[in-house]
Structures are given as C-alpha cells and as structure tokens.
Design a protein around this motif. Structure first.
Motif, mmCIF file in Angstrom:
data_model
loop_
_atom_site.group_PDB
_atom_site.id
_atom_site.type_symbol
_atom_site.label_atom_id
_atom_site.label_comp_id
_atom_site.label_asym_id
_atom_site.label_seq_id
_atom_site.Cartn_x
_atom_site.Cartn_y
_atom_site.Cartn_z
ATOM 1 N N THR A 47 0.855 -1.182 0.000
ATOM 2 C CA THR A 47 0.000 0.000 0.000
ATOM 3 C C THR A 47 0.891 1.233 0.000
ATOM 4 O OG1 THR A 47 -1.682 -1.193 1.259
ATOM 5 C CG2 THR A 47 -1.847 1.204 1.225
ATOM 6 N N ALA A 48 0.633 2.134 -0.926
ATOM 7 C CA ALA A 48 1.434 3.361 -1.022
ATOM 8 C C ALA A 48 1.165 4.231 0.208
ATOM 9 C CB ALA A 48 1.090 4.116 -2.289
ATOM 10 N N LEU A 49 2.230 4.642 0.869
ATOM 11 C CA LEU A 49 2.120 5.504 2.041
ATOM 12 C C LEU A 49 2.054 6.970 1.657
ATOM 13 C CD1 LEU A 49 4.635 3.689 4.403
ATOM 14 C CD2 LEU A 49 2.145 3.456 4.305
ATOM 15 N N ALA A 50 2.399 7.254 0.416
ATOM 16 C CA ALA A 50 2.331 8.620 -0.125
ATOM 17 C C ALA A 50 2.214 8.482 -1.638
ATOM 18 C CB ALA A 50 3.596 9.399 0.244
ATOM 19 N N LEU A 58 1.393 7.157 -11.767
ATOM 20 C CA LEU A 58 1.193 7.678 -10.420
ATOM 21 C C LEU A 58 0.408 6.675 -9.580
ATOM 22 C CD1 LEU A 58 1.400 10.009 -8.364
ATOM 23 C CD2 LEU A 58 -0.786 10.855 -9.271
ATOM 24 N N VAL A 59 0.977 6.300 -8.452
ATOM 25 C CA VAL A 59 0.280 5.469 -7.468
ATOM 26 C C VAL A 59 -0.036 6.406 -6.317
ATOM 27 C CG1 VAL A 59 0.405 3.460 -5.946
ATOM 28 C CG2 VAL A 59 1.564 3.412 -8.179
ATOM 29 N N ARG A 60 -1.313 6.565 -6.043
ATOM 30 C CA ARG A 60 -1.729 7.524 -5.015
ATOM 31 C C ARG A 60 -1.676 6.897 -3.632
ATOM 32 N NH1 ARG A 60 -3.167 11.990 -7.376
ATOM 33 N NH2 ARG A 60 -4.087 11.975 -9.454
ATOM 34 N N GLU A 61 -1.463 7.734 -2.657
ATOM 35 C CA GLU A 61 -1.457 7.300 -1.260
ATOM 36 C C GLU A 61 -2.713 6.468 -0.983
ATOM 37 O OE1 GLU A 61 -1.578 9.178 3.252
ATOM 38 O OE2 GLU A 61 -1.288 10.512 1.538
ATOM 39 N N GLY A 62 -2.506 5.301 -0.370
ATOM 40 C CA GLY A 62 -3.611 4.406 -0.031
ATOM 41 C C GLY A 62 -3.927 3.370 -1.086
ATOM 42 N N VAL A 65 -0.800 -2.017 -4.600
ATOM 43 C CA VAL A 65 -0.072 -2.509 -5.769
ATOM 44 C C VAL A 65 0.333 -3.955 -5.495
ATOM 45 C CG1 VAL A 65 1.998 -2.212 -7.168
ATOM 46 C CG2 VAL A 65 0.817 -0.209 -6.275
ATOM 47 N N THR A 66 0.090 -4.826 -6.471
ATOM 48 C CA THR A 66 0.545 -6.213 -6.390
ATOM 49 C C THR A 66 1.646 -6.392 -7.415
ATOM 50 O OG1 THR A 66 -1.632 -6.993 -5.707
ATOM 51 C CG2 THR A 66 -0.116 -8.640 -6.586
#
Length: 155
Positions: A47-50, A58-62, A65-66
């Motif tokens: 889980t992206a923390l930021a 872009l992977v947003r906070e929350g 990703v597998t």
C-alpha cells in the motif's frame, strides 16, 4: 523448485547437456532457474504511504499494488533476452525470494538444496529424459506456487 526446474532442464536439452558437461555451472544454473521460473507468481502486495510515481504511473497514497514476480524477473530492461534460459548470464538481482526487508529467510537453504538436488539427479540419472512430450506435462499454474502436477520421466 526441484520438479519445475527439472522440467525446464529436460525441455531444454542444450542447457541440460551444458550443465552435465560443466558441473561448475550449477550455482549460476540455480540462480537462472529461480529467475526464469519464478515459482511464486503473485508477489507481495503493498500500500502506497504517499503519492509515488512508478514506471511513469502515479500510485496515489492508499492505493494497493501487487507485484508480478515473473514480469520483474523477465524485465528486458534488467535481463538481456529474458525468456531464454541462460546459465552463463548474471541472474543476480532476480526477485524469486523477494527483496530487501521482505526476503525469504530460507533462501540460502533453498539454493543449497537445489544445487545438491540437481547435481545428484544428473549424476545418478545420466540418461534422464521426459517420458511424454513436454506439451503433455500438466502445469500447476492456478495456485500461488507454480509448478508441475506430475513429471513422468524415463532413464
């Protein structure tokens, strides 16, 4: 790893011959088999923390990703001709056992077991071969751990 690795060797007679004629390749062969097969297909979930950019996306906070370990281990940006089984390449840096803090604690034992297992198998059965065409070997690809359902061989 022993059954799918054996299957990979028996499907690639040139690699099998190479390993039989040069047993000193066993360490590199094990690393390459680990990279090439990636028996754990769906890697860790994070889980992206930021907000973070990964590979131009872009992977947003929350967001979750597998990781696809086979995709990472066959990344052409990291490994030249990644779909080819090559015991002479440097396969270090593969993700078969994870990465960083989350690496498998038993990875060194697994490597030793594979080196000993493949060396003993090839020594004990110099004429080892598939007993059926490779296309008839049922693969176990619907579970967390990839492998073969059975491996009929002859010698």
């Amino acid at each position: 790893m022993l059954p799918p690795g054996t299957y990979a060797l028996l499907r690639e007679p040139d690699r099998l011959t190479e390993l039989r004629h040069d047993p000193s390749l066993i360490k590199d062969a094990v690393e390459e088999l680990l990279r090439h097969l990636s028996i754990v297909h769906m890697g860790p979930t994070r889980t992206a923390l930021a907000d973070v950019e990964v590979g131009g996306r872009l992977v947003r906070e929350g967001e979750v990703v597998t990781i696809s370990l086979p995709a990472a281990n066959r990344d052409p940006g990291r490994f030249e001709r990644p779909d080819r089984l090559d015991f002479r390449r440097s396969a270090t840096g593969h993700l078969a056992f994870g990465h960083g803090l989350h690496q498998c604690l038993g990875q060194q034992l697994a490597r030793v077991e594979m080196r000993i297992g493949y060396t003993a198998l090839l020594r004990a059965f110099p004429d080892l071969r598939l007993a059926v065409p490779a296309e008839e070997i049922p693969l176990r690809d619907s579970m967390l751990i990839y492998g073969v359902e059975c491996l009929p061989v002859a010698w």
